[in-house]
Design a protein around this motif. Sequence first.
Motif, PDB file in Angstrom:
ATOM      1  N   LEU A  79       0.823  -1.206   0.000  1.00  0.00           N
ATOM      2  CA  LEU A  79       0.000   0.000   0.000  1.00  0.00           C
ATOM      3  C   LEU A  79       0.855   1.254   0.000  1.00  0.00           C
ATOM      4  O   LEU A  79       0.503   2.248   0.611  1.00  0.00           O
ATOM      5  CB  LEU A  79      -0.948  -0.012   1.198  1.00  0.00           C
ATOM      6  CG  LEU A  79      -1.997  -1.121   1.131  1.00  0.00           C
ATOM      7  CD1 LEU A  79      -2.735  -1.257   2.443  1.00  0.00           C
ATOM      8  CD2 LEU A  79      -2.985  -0.843   0.008  1.00  0.00           C
ATOM      9  N   HIS A 124       2.142   6.618   5.151  1.00  0.00           N
ATOM     10  CA  HIS A 124       1.414   5.893   6.189  1.00  0.00           C
ATOM     11  C   HIS A 124       2.170   4.727   6.818  1.00  0.00           C
ATOM     12  O   HIS A 124       1.608   4.026   7.654  1.00  0.00           O
ATOM     13  CB  HIS A 124       0.104   5.372   5.616  1.00  0.00           C
ATOM     14  CG  HIS A 124      -0.946   6.436   5.538  1.00  0.00           C
ATOM     15  ND1 HIS A 124      -1.309   7.173   6.641  1.00  0.00           N
ATOM     16  CD2 HIS A 124      -1.704   6.875   4.523  1.00  0.00           C
ATOM     17  CE1 HIS A 124      -2.244   8.036   6.282  1.00  0.00           C
ATOM     18  NE2 HIS A 124      -2.507   7.893   5.007  1.00  0.00           N
ATOM     19  N   TYR A 128      -7.457  -0.030   9.285  1.00  0.00           N
ATOM     20  CA  TYR A 128      -7.431   0.628   7.978  1.00  0.00           C
ATOM     21  C   TYR A 128      -8.324   1.857   7.991  1.00  0.00           C
ATOM     22  O   TYR A 128      -8.007   2.881   7.375  1.00  0.00           O
ATOM     23  CB  TYR A 128      -7.887  -0.343   6.877  1.00  0.00           C
ATOM     24  CG  TYR A 128      -6.844  -1.373   6.507  1.00  0.00           C
ATOM     25  CD1 TYR A 128      -5.666  -0.990   5.898  1.00  0.00           C
ATOM     26  CD2 TYR A 128      -7.048  -2.716   6.779  1.00  0.00           C
ATOM     27  CE1 TYR A 128      -4.699  -1.939   5.555  1.00  0.00           C
ATOM     28  CE2 TYR A 128      -6.100  -3.671   6.447  1.00  0.00           C
ATOM     29  CZ  TYR A 128      -4.931  -3.280   5.847  1.00  0.00           C
ATOM     30  OH  TYR A 128      -3.974  -4.212   5.523  1.00  0.00           O
ATOM     31  N   TYR A 176      -7.335   5.433   6.664  1.00  0.00           N
ATOM     32  CA  TYR A 176      -7.831   5.932   5.380  1.00  0.00           C
ATOM     33  C   TYR A 176      -9.151   6.679   5.461  1.00  0.00           C
ATOM     34  O   TYR A 176      -9.346   7.672   4.781  1.00  0.00           O
ATOM     35  CB  TYR A 176      -7.962   4.776   4.387  1.00  0.00           C
ATOM     36  CG  TYR A 176      -6.623   4.240   3.954  1.00  0.00           C
ATOM     37  CD1 TYR A 176      -5.751   5.038   3.235  1.00  0.00           C
ATOM     38  CD2 TYR A 176      -6.226   2.952   4.295  1.00  0.00           C
ATOM     39  CE1 TYR A 176      -4.508   4.559   2.854  1.00  0.00           C
ATOM     40  CE2 TYR A 176      -4.994   2.463   3.914  1.00  0.00           C
ATOM     41  CZ  TYR A 176      -4.134   3.278   3.189  1.00  0.00           C
ATOM     42  OH  TYR A 176      -2.915   2.814   2.822  1.00  0.00           O
ATOM     43  N   ASN A 177     -10.081   6.167   6.256  1.00  0.00           N
ATOM     44  CA  ASN A 177     -11.407   6.760   6.225  1.00  0.00           C
ATOM     45  C   ASN A 177     -12.146   6.374   7.498  1.00  0.00           C
ATOM     46  O   ASN A 177     -12.364   5.197   7.771  1.00  0.00           O
ATOM     47  CB  ASN A 177     -12.166   6.224   5.000  1.00  0.00           C
ATOM     48  CG  ASN A 177     -13.482   6.933   4.830  1.00  0.00           C
ATOM     49  OD1 ASN A 177     -14.097   7.357   5.802  1.00  0.00           O
ATOM     50  ND2 ASN A 177     -13.915   7.084   3.599  1.00  0.00           N
TER      51      ASN A 177
END
Lengths: 219, 671, 110
Positions: free
Chosen positions: B152, B175, B608, B612-613
């Motif tokens: 990633l 990240h 995650y 990310y969100n």
Amino acid sequence: MTDISAVTAEERAAKEALTTAPSSAMIEDSHGHVTNTGISNEKLAMWVFLGSECLLFGGLISTFMLYKENNEAGGPLPSDLYDIPFTSISSFVLLMSSLTMVLAVAAIGRGDHRKLRTWLLATALLGGIFISGQVYEFQLFVKEGMGFTTNTASSAFYALTGFHGVHVSIGIVMLISAFTLSARGRIPTGSESIEIIGLYWHFVDVVWIVIFTVVYLIK
Amino acid sequence: MSLTPTEAGPLALPTGNGRGPARNPLGVFSRPRTTTGWRSWVTTVDHKKIGIMYGAAALVFFVIGGIEALLIRVQLATPSGQLLSADLYNQVFTMHGTTMVFLVVMPIGSALMNYLIPLQIGARDVAFPRLNAFGFWVFLAGGLMLNSSWLLGHAPDGGWFNYAPNNGVAFSPHHGIDFWNMGLIMTGLASLTGAINLIVTCLNMRAPGMTLMKMPVFTWMALVTQFLLLFAIPVLTSAQFLLMFDRLFGANFFNVEAGADPLLWEHLFWIFGHPEVYIMILPAFGVVSEIIPVFSRKPLFGYPFMVFSGIAIGFMGWGVWAHHMFASGIGPISVAAFSVSTMFIAVPTGVKVLNWLATMWGGKLRFSTPMLFAIGLVSMFTIGGLSGVTHAVSPSDTQQTDTYYIVAHFHYVLFGGALLGFLGGFYFWWPKAFGYALDDKLGKVNFWVILIGFNMTFGPMHILGLQGMPRRIYTYSDGYGFNFWNFVSTIGAFIIALAVVMFFANIVVSRRRARAAAKVMAADPWDGRSLEWMVPSPTPEHNFDEVPVITQFDDFWHRKYGEDDKGRPVRIAATADVVQTGDATDVHLPSPSYWPLVLAAGLPIVGYGLIYNLWLCLVGGLFVIAAIYGLTLEPASDDEAPHDHGGHGPAGDDTTTGAEAAPEQEAALVD
Amino acid sequence: MATDTALTATGDHERADGTEHHHPPDSYYVRIAIILAVLTAIEVALSYLGAPTLVEVGGLLLVMAIKFVMVALHFMHLKFDSKVLTRVFYSGLLLAVSVYVAALLTFRVF
């Protein structure tokens, strides 16, 4: 989950025969399972877990101690904004929730299920009041210009009290779950689950005793 | 973490009658019943299968970490190496260290401890089998999440200790370090649940007569290790939470611009990190303490000293962390105090080494493969321990800090210590776990190759370090005098790789040969001393047909041997008469479950999501909460209600469903 | 049956048959809670008194420790339960205090 102490009758007899020898005593826990200490696995596990939690909160408290007067990035310090009377009242509320919790444990010990549910609900409610107080305090502080990212002291303050608040909230969820289960008749007399939830709850209270003194009262 | 309290069995629902597919309370899964095939592995709560899975996962990560090590060595083989860029090199050495510590050495320890503790104390499983399964799955999830950073975009690049402020967004804007944080919080959760579980197992579930001071030394060292994990992991977790707040939510814990003190991270990390060192080595000490007596045909010399020196190491391990920080300006008083305490910790370690030697002294030594690896540990660890004492002396440490001398030291204790011990443990307990032995001849070659490769790789690093070659540099120029020893070291690394390939080849060869021969493995192939050799190989699912009653340390040995008047062992019973047959049928075991896997699968979603969100975080959170309820409300065992005990029914006038449950509970074999 | 066996710890070999033998009556807990409330009041008062720093901080820490131990002993039943639990919990606590105090000392926080 204790069923793996499954034993055949002979083994049980052998174990019981050995209970007379003090050094090798096998003692039944309160669910009739044979354990070496006489304490159920669940209760021992809870205490072991609480021992570990001391180190977690210790790290956060130390971080706060290190940073409590550090506002080099500007903004007010937590100690500029404390409302001691208000926090004293919410500390008192949390302290009283420990009382109602221990009364719930005593109630199930007697088999008094109605009282058990009353006290569980009272404990959850007092915990809820405490959390509401904390939310109120937080938003007041933010209004006064001390946000989470304002300075190191504010970060440390919110991290510590927020972590504690999350613990209280988890406790409230457990209390409400226990209340629901009890209402549906799934918590028999003598069940240790209430006592174990209680241990967690008291621990959270005890942590607040430390936070209240170290964070709020000592300048 | 909230799941521990509600794990309590009393909350468990009554279930069906054991006929027909049992539905769990949330009605999502039918209760798994298979005992073979992949499903039996993903749903298992059996400590042996979980132990084997820990071992297998650790070996896979070992290969990954090993490849990273080879990349490092190829890069450094010659001056001005071109293989890796500086940025990639940072990622590779960070992931090599992190993988080897958290995903290899610790889980191999977990593998052995999970497999062996219940067997050595005469128990049928651990105290919380489903929590145990959860521990494995969350470890695996953490390991995979950490390694997914390669795919990633950017792997973590802050070193395994990830010092502040270098770990902040300003210096590491991608990240990678967030993956490091999330992955290690998850493996930390695995260690914490495992620690609670195994501590309760050791304290509560020993066979009748097995007092603490009759427990095998491996179990003792495992118990000390678990206490260290119990208290050390939360320190790291708290530091990681602070770092996460810094990186993802803009807090100021390690933000030097806002006046933060980066030493806070160093302290928190090493308060965890030094006990961590003993977390990695103590299980290996336990392994050799089992192997050496068996292959010397002598009882362990000074059992109580072995136990108490282990406990002493555990305690003192908490008082030495700042020796990792001598060069950080913590002040002369702190340096002096930690210098002294560090020298003291060599004492209990020395006691152990002397006791192993004294165990071998005058013994009837058999140099089978496990014994070779055990002796390898004793000698290589001693070298590493001695170079460790040189860093305890703070003036000399100031010279050595951040040089290859340190790299040499910790590879001697971790590779030469922990890993050699664990490989010996694999060779020793392989027959017990899999029902066939690893080839001894190939094993011996394996040992010598790894010993030579290891010393060629890490021995020269002492010299390089003292010559002044710093750690964590991605290349060096010609003319510093680093060329020769770096090249030797790289050759050594490939010899180690060859040895690892030989180990895997040995597994394949031995397994194929055992299948062809179709021979039944003896229960006690090494003439062993502790209880695990009393059960057939491979261990039956229920471990013991009948839980043995223990009267003394090394009870199993003393069932086979008495003593003549000179104290020499004399056979009093044939092994075949002493071991169990493994054919008991009436033993109730905890039932398999999907929930541990489901719960563990929810956590990376949260991880995650945080990166990310945050909406993904919400999804994962709901998933986790549902799984916690599923796990809690599911009865630990589907054909018996575990908490009935005859004496009184589920009393209370308003417990109607409780009353319904009673008939099933009556059927429980527990009583 | 819990109410009338107040304050006596059970013998080790007594069969714990699922009910809590050794729990004191409710009034006992109420008394403890009142003491805790009073101690909290004392703490708050102490923080307003403006006593010399050493007295104030020392007093606050002392009262805090008393409250902590009281909750652990009585509400969490350490007084009545097996010593194993006390040992496990307090070893964690003492470890935390000593390690973190030592770390803070190196920062010269005090």
